[in-house]
Motif scaffolding. Structure first.
Motif, PDB file in Angstrom:
ATOM      1  N   VAL A   1       0.809  -1.225   0.000  1.00  0.00           N
ATOM      2  CA  VAL A   1       0.000   0.000   0.000  1.00  0.00           C
ATOM      3  C   VAL A   1       0.842   1.275   0.000  1.00  0.00           C
ATOM      4  O   VAL A   1       1.988   1.274   0.447  1.00  0.00           O
ATOM      5  CB  VAL A   1      -0.939   0.045   1.231  1.00  0.00           C
ATOM      6  N   VAL A   2       0.204   2.354  -0.459  1.00  0.00           N
ATOM      7  CA  VAL A   2       0.769   3.699  -0.325  1.00  0.00           C
ATOM      8  C   VAL A   2       0.146   4.313   0.916  1.00  0.00           C
ATOM      9  O   VAL A   2      -1.088   4.388   1.023  1.00  0.00           O
ATOM     10  CB  VAL A   2       0.402   4.584  -1.534  1.00  0.00           C
TER      11      VAL A   2
ATOM     12  N   LEU B   1       7.358  -1.936  -7.808  1.00  0.00           N
ATOM     13  CA  LEU B   1       5.919  -1.745  -7.651  1.00  0.00           C
ATOM     14  C   LEU B   1       5.594  -0.266  -7.443  1.00  0.00           C
ATOM     15  O   LEU B   1       4.583   0.234  -7.935  1.00  0.00           O
ATOM     16  CB  LEU B   1       5.402  -2.581  -6.471  1.00  0.00           C
ATOM     17  N   THR B   2       6.467   0.437  -6.724  1.00  0.00           N
ATOM     18  CA  THR B   2       6.244   1.870  -6.502  1.00  0.00           C
ATOM     19  C   THR B   2       6.317   2.631  -7.825  1.00  0.00           C
ATOM     20  O   THR B   2       5.431   3.435  -8.140  1.00  0.00           O
ATOM     21  CB  THR B   2       7.287   2.426  -5.510  1.00  0.00           C
TER      22      THR B   2
ATOM     23  N   ASP C   1       8.816  11.177   3.272  1.00  0.00           N
ATOM     24  CA  ASP C   1       7.530  11.826   3.538  1.00  0.00           C
ATOM     25  C   ASP C   1       6.402  10.815   3.646  1.00  0.00           C
ATOM     26  O   ASP C   1       5.494  10.957   4.463  1.00  0.00           O
ATOM     27  CB  ASP C   1       7.235  12.818   2.412  1.00  0.00           C
ATOM     28  N   ILE C   2       6.471   9.790   2.801  1.00  0.00           N
ATOM     29  CA  ILE C   2       5.412   8.782   2.751  1.00  0.00           C
ATOM     30  C   ILE C   2       6.070   7.418   2.572  1.00  0.00           C
ATOM     31  O   ILE C   2       7.281   7.333   2.383  1.00  0.00           O
ATOM     32  CB  ILE C   2       4.417   9.056   1.591  1.00  0.00           C
TER      33      ILE C   2
ATOM     34  N   ILE D   1      -3.775   4.726   4.686  1.00  0.00           N
ATOM     35  CA  ILE D   1      -3.699   4.220   3.312  1.00  0.00           C
ATOM     36  C   ILE D   1      -4.569   5.096   2.426  1.00  0.00           C
ATOM     37  O   ILE D   1      -5.706   5.420   2.790  1.00  0.00           O
ATOM     38  CB  ILE D   1      -4.209   2.762   3.249  1.00  0.00           C
ATOM     39  N   LEU D   2      -4.061   5.501   1.278  1.00  0.00           N
ATOM     40  CA  LEU D   2      -4.873   6.268   0.339  1.00  0.00           C
ATOM     41  C   LEU D   2      -6.007   5.388  -0.194  1.00  0.00           C
ATOM     42  O   LEU D   2      -5.851   4.171  -0.306  1.00  0.00           O
ATOM     43  CB  LEU D   2      -4.015   6.782  -0.817  1.00  0.00           C
TER      44      LEU D   2
END
Ligand SMILES: Nc1ncnc2c1ncn2[C@@H]1O[C@H](COP(=O)(O)OP(=O)(O)OP(=O)(O)O)[C@@H](O)[C@H]1O
Ligand SMILES: O=P(O)(O)OC[C@H]1O[C@H](OP(=O)(O)OP(=O)(O)O)[C@H](O)[C@@H]1O
Length: 232
Positions: free
Chosen positions: A102-103, A142-143, A175-176, A194-195
């Motif tokens: 996840v982001v 994946l990113t 940052d994330i 999670i977005l």
């Protein structure tokens, strides 16, 4: 007849479930030599060899075609191999080892809920902060696929993180993050959210086959896949 090699996790969270599935499938695994041996065999099947490797090594060996089958996480397959679908086939999803890649962003980023919002943040980041948005992850491929490929976000920098990734934003290292989550408790403890469209991959342990020409017409290959599928 050639030997079929199946790579199974030698340690870690997938080890016991992976062996248990083969046992249920009528392919009971026995270690060759002592308990710490990295080779095994299948009782009653002299033509099958077991290689015990770590989960990420299994992905790599499948990609290289040095093993015929392997049990590992889909995340490690898709992260470890360029063009995974050309090199390997996911023969069965095994129902354990579930984790989402996840982001996640700091909870206090109140107006960032989607990848589009994050794209806006990334676009303004340099003028606001004098540097690019930094993403801590061990999932480089994946990113990049998710940010650059699926969402057209180009302005970011990946900061390699091999452990405690969720701590990187609070530590000022990024940052994330992009990381795996299962219960969500690590994200929560680190005040990350999670977005809404930030699930990159829903991963689980899979029986994966290396795509090899010599498998064509080898009934043993189909028999192994069928034996595993039957017990899921
Ligand atoms: N909560 C979780 N945390 C980390 N990985 C998880 C989790 N739940 C399931 N998995 C999955 O487990 C696999 C990694 O397993 P594990 O961490 O046991 O491997 P490992 O033995 O450390 O392997 P390697 O040394 O090759 O990294 C990945 O496919 C991952 O998606
Ligand atoms: O959503 P949760 O249930 O909190 O799980 C997610 C966390 O679990 C894993 O770490 P772990 O502590 O297992 O260490 P590892 O990555 O070294 O295996 C993973 O790297 C996450 O940090």
């Amino acid at each position: 007849m050639s030997t079929i090699t199946i790579a199974l996790p030698s340690k870690g969270r997938m080890k016991d479930d992976a062996s248990a599935i083969f046992e249920r499938a009528g392919l009971p695994i026995v270690a060759v030599g002592n308990e710490r041996s990295y080779r095994g065999r299948v009782e009653g099947h002299g033509d099958i060899e077991i290689a015990f490797l770590s989960a990420s090594e299994i992905a790599r060996e499948l990609g290289a075609g040095t093993v015929d089958f392997g049990v590992t996480g889909e995340d490690l397959i898709r992260e470890g191999l360029a063009d995974a679908d050309r090199k390997v086939e996911i023969a069965a999803r095994l129902g354990f080892g579930h984790a989402d890649v996840v982001v996640a962003v700091p909870e206090i980023w109140l107006d960032v809920d989607t990848m589009a919002d994050l794209g806006d943040v990334a676009a303004d980041f340099r003028s606001r902060h004098g540097r690019r948005l930094q993403i801590a992850t061990k999932y480089w491929r994946l990113t990049q696929q998710h940010f650059s490929g699926s969402h057209g976000i180009q302005l970011y920098r990946i900061v390699e993180s091999l452990g405690a990734t969720e701590g990187a934003p609070a530590a000022g290292q990024a940052d994330i993050i992009v990381d795996i989550t299962s219960t969500g408790s690590t994200l929560k403890a680190n005040h990350l959210k999670i977005l809404s469209d930030g699930v990159i991959l829903k991963s689980e342990a899979c029986l994966v086959r290396a795509r090899k020409a010599e498998h064509d017409g080898d009934v043993r290959i189909t028999e192994i896949v069928e034996a595993v599928r039957k017990v899921l």
